[in-house]
Design a protein around this motif. Structure first.
Motif, PDB file in Angstrom:
ATOM      1  N   ALA A 295       0.834  -1.208   0.000  1.00  0.00           N
ATOM      2  CA  ALA A 295       0.000   0.000   0.000  1.00  0.00           C
ATOM      3  C   ALA A 295       0.865   1.254   0.000  1.00  0.00           C
ATOM      4  CB  ALA A 295      -0.920  -0.010   1.220  1.00  0.00           C
ATOM      5  N   GLU A 296       1.943   1.266   0.786  1.00  0.00           N
ATOM      6  CA  GLU A 296       2.830   2.424   0.833  1.00  0.00           C
ATOM      7  C   GLU A 296       3.542   2.621  -0.491  1.00  0.00           C
ATOM      8  OE1 GLU A 296       5.176   5.664   1.728  1.00  0.00           O
ATOM      9  OE2 GLU A 296       3.286   4.952   2.591  1.00  0.00           O
ATOM     10  N   LEU A 297       3.963   1.527  -1.113  1.00  0.00           N
ATOM     11  CA  LEU A 297       4.588   1.623  -2.431  1.00  0.00           C
ATOM     12  C   LEU A 297       3.622   2.234  -3.429  1.00  0.00           C
ATOM     13  CD1 LEU A 297       6.723   1.005  -4.597  1.00  0.00           C
ATOM     14  CD2 LEU A 297       5.878  -1.363  -4.629  1.00  0.00           C
ATOM     15  N   GLY A 298       2.392   1.746  -3.435  1.00  0.00           N
ATOM     16  CA  GLY A 298       1.390   2.291  -4.354  1.00  0.00           C
ATOM     17  C   GLY A 298       1.107   3.752  -4.088  1.00  0.00           C
ATOM     18  N   SER A 299       1.050   4.127  -2.812  1.00  0.00           N
ATOM     19  CA  SER A 299       0.790   5.517  -2.455  1.00  0.00           C
ATOM     20  C   SER A 299       1.924   6.425  -2.920  1.00  0.00           C
ATOM     21  CB  SER A 299       0.616   5.624  -0.932  1.00  0.00           C
ATOM     22  OG  SER A 299       0.424   6.955  -0.536  1.00  0.00           O
ATOM     23  N   ALA A 300       3.162   5.955  -2.751  1.00  0.00           N
ATOM     24  CA  ALA A 300       4.308   6.759  -3.180  1.00  0.00           C
ATOM     25  C   ALA A 300       4.333   6.921  -4.697  1.00  0.00           C
ATOM     26  CB  ALA A 300       5.602   6.108  -2.690  1.00  0.00           C
ATOM     27  N   LEU A 301       3.974   5.866  -5.412  1.00  0.00           N
ATOM     28  CA  LEU A 301       3.920   5.951  -6.874  1.00  0.00           C
ATOM     29  C   LEU A 301       2.801   6.890  -7.317  1.00  0.00           C
ATOM     30  CD1 LEU A 301       4.492   2.180  -7.676  1.00  0.00           C
ATOM     31  CD2 LEU A 301       6.066   4.042  -8.240  1.00  0.00           C
ATOM     32  N   ALA A 302       1.655   6.812  -6.639  1.00  0.00           N
ATOM     33  CA  ALA A 302       0.539   7.706  -6.980  1.00  0.00           C
ATOM     34  C   ALA A 302       0.916   9.158  -6.728  1.00  0.00           C
ATOM     35  CB  ALA A 302      -0.700   7.322  -6.171  1.00  0.00           C
ATOM     36  N   ALA A 303       1.650   9.413  -5.642  1.00  0.00           N
ATOM     37  CA  ALA A 303       2.075  10.787  -5.349  1.00  0.00           C
ATOM     38  C   ALA A 303       3.037  11.296  -6.414  1.00  0.00           C
ATOM     39  CB  ALA A 303       2.735  10.839  -3.964  1.00  0.00           C
ATOM     40  N   ALA A 304       3.947  10.435  -6.855  1.00  0.00           N
ATOM     41  CA  ALA A 304       4.884  10.848  -7.908  1.00  0.00           C
ATOM     42  C   ALA A 304       4.142  11.121  -9.209  1.00  0.00           C
ATOM     43  CB  ALA A 304       5.935   9.754  -8.119  1.00  0.00           C
TER      44      ALA A 304
END
Length: 485
Positions: A295-304
């Motif tokens: 979930a954190e990986l996905g969130s970081a990618l979405a933010a980028a």
């Protein structure tokens, strides 16, 4: 479906079907090497498994079809790898249980997977010789261990590519912000001209967003996964206990040692060595059903992706025919209208930025008990798309920004369209809001000193804000150059 934003990009290459397949095989090889380093299996067996995994050729489409019987591709892949190791070892390599390790005569079920010939989706198998090195493939692991570790390997490589492109994008933006620190233009709120700003501050704002996104991705420490059938490491502790006893059970139901603190510590050491072999973080515990990592990986990618999308969206609006303050270097062809130069690169980046958060919303969903039925399997495609789309957007943004054309004269001309109203806030400070409204209602130029009406003289702290953001970028850029790739 065609996806131009990622077509031919480095992110697409490191997330291809073959890349995922190789990552799964790397995970199997790393597991064997870690177990050999821990003394659990012979070094020559680990070398054979790793060498065979590196050279194994698998038809990805066929693997996917065979995976239908088990709902994941690891089961048929392990079957293929065992068969390949068995063939590589040769018929004369069957050794006694004492020669090859404590797993030699164990029933296949003790490793958390079925026997090679009984696995769903496996090829027609044959009974391997007791103690053969093929029995040591996938020892103590479960399918999710390999799939999750492979996913983290693929993600780590893709994130490195994304971060490198974000580094380059921030470098170009910093240069734009520096060169246009004092270039006046109209700021726009709710689509309307508001007060004067500078193009340098706009570029610096884009820069700040990308810096935050890049630093968040860079801070990720993605972990390996190894927990066995239900996240207890029971099979590894059992093998370790048997190794200490110097014997192995030869039939189902044979007496085995009760795991103690020493054998549990040895199993945890295998986890640490496994993570080390893969170049991933060692997890404090298996995370089969605790998916905050994903979930954190996905969130970081979405933010980028969102930070990149902000840049692209602003450029689309600034490049409109009626505005014309910037232009892309892309040809921007239209199939119907030869005169058009569409902001094609910006469109690609923005389209990607709108998709990534939707894909990321699927990641990290809560699953049932110790192994999710569907939620885990649902992560694979969205995770890959998040990596590919964000990577494609980052690489495309570098091209977009490197070729961006800026037209300061047009920015000033557009600011002058609003006349005194662009500095109405300034006039309100000097004369009060009611008086300014009367001044602006009168025909003709307002009777106020001319210097109060110059947009270039009402920039507030915009140039200094540019300097502050550039100061944040400089040490980050220096650190980026020092970090090994």
């Amino acid at each position: 479906m065609l996806a131009p934003v990622r077509a031919g990009t480095r992110a697409e290459g490191v997330t291809s079907d073959q890349a995922w397949l190789r990552a799964m095989l790397e995970a199997e090889a790393a597991l064997a090497r870690a177990q050999a380093r821990a003394g659990l299996i012979p070094g020559e067996a680990a070398e054979l498994i790793a060498r065979t995994a590196a050279g194994l050729v698998v038809d990805v489409a066929d693997l996917a079809r065979r995976a239908r019987d088990s709902a994941n591709p690891v089961v048929p892949l392990v079957s293929d790898l065992r068969e390949a190791v068995r063939n590589a070892a040769g018929p004369g390599d069957g050794r006694s249980a004492g020669d090859i390790g404590p797993s030699a005569g164990k029933p296949a079920g003790d490793t958390g997977e079925s026997a090679a010939g009984d696995e769903p989706g496996s090829r027609a198998g044959r009974v391997e010789p007791p103690g053969g090195p093929a029995r040591l493939v996938h020892l103590g692991a479960t399918s999710q261990d390999i799939m999750d570790s492979a996913a983290m390997l693929v993600a780590t490589r893709a994130v490195a590519v994304i971060v490198a492109d974000l580094d380059e994008a921030t470098r170009v933006l910093a240069d734009l912000a520096r060169r246009h620190r004092d270039t006046p233009m109209a700021a726009r709120t709710l689509g309307q001209q508001a007060v004067p700003t500078t193009f340098g501050l706009k570029a610096a704002g884009w820069l700040m967003g990308l810096l935050r996104a890049r630093d968040r991705l860079r801070a990720l420490r993605l972990p390996a996964q190894l927990g066995g059938a239900a996240g207890t490491l029971a099979a590894l502790t059992e093998h370790e206990a048997l190794r200490h006893q110097g014997r192995a059970p030869t039939r189902p139901g044979a007496e085995s040692a009760r795991p103690d603190l020493e054998t549990a510590s040895a199993a945890l050491r295998v986890v640490r060595l496994y993570a080390e072999e893969l170049g991933l973080a060692a997890p404090p515990a298996p995370w089969h059903a605790e998916r905050s990592v994903v979930a954190e990986l996905g969130s970081a990618l979405a933010a980028a992706a969102s930070a990149l999308g902000k840049v692209a969206t602003d450029i689309v609006w600034l490049a409109q025919t009626e505005v014309g303050e910037v232009a892309e270097s892309s040809k921007g062809r239209s199939s119907a209208m030869p005169h058009k130069r569409n902001p094609a690169l910006s469109v690609l980046v923005r389209a990607a930025s709108l998709q990534v958060p939707a894909y990321a919303s699927v990641l990290g969903a809560a699953g049932e008990h110790e192994r999710a039925a569907g939620a885990w399997q649902a992560e694979w495609l969205p995770l890959r798309e998040c990596l590919r789309l964000t990577g494609g957007a980052a690489e495309t943004a570098v091209e977009l920004l490197a070729g961006l054309k800026v037209f300061p004269d047009r920015m000033r001309a557009n600011a002058d369209l609003t006349g005194a109203m662009l500095v109405s806030e300034r006039l309100s400070v000097h004369y009060g809001r009611d008086a300014v409204e009367r001044i602006l209602r009168d025909d003709g130029p307002p009777e106020v000193p001319g210097e109060l009406l110059d947009p270039a003289q009402y920039l507030g702290a915009a140039p200094e804000l540019v300097d502050r953001i550039l100061a944040v970028h400089r040490p980050a850029a220096h650190q980026s150059k020092e970090e090994p790739r």
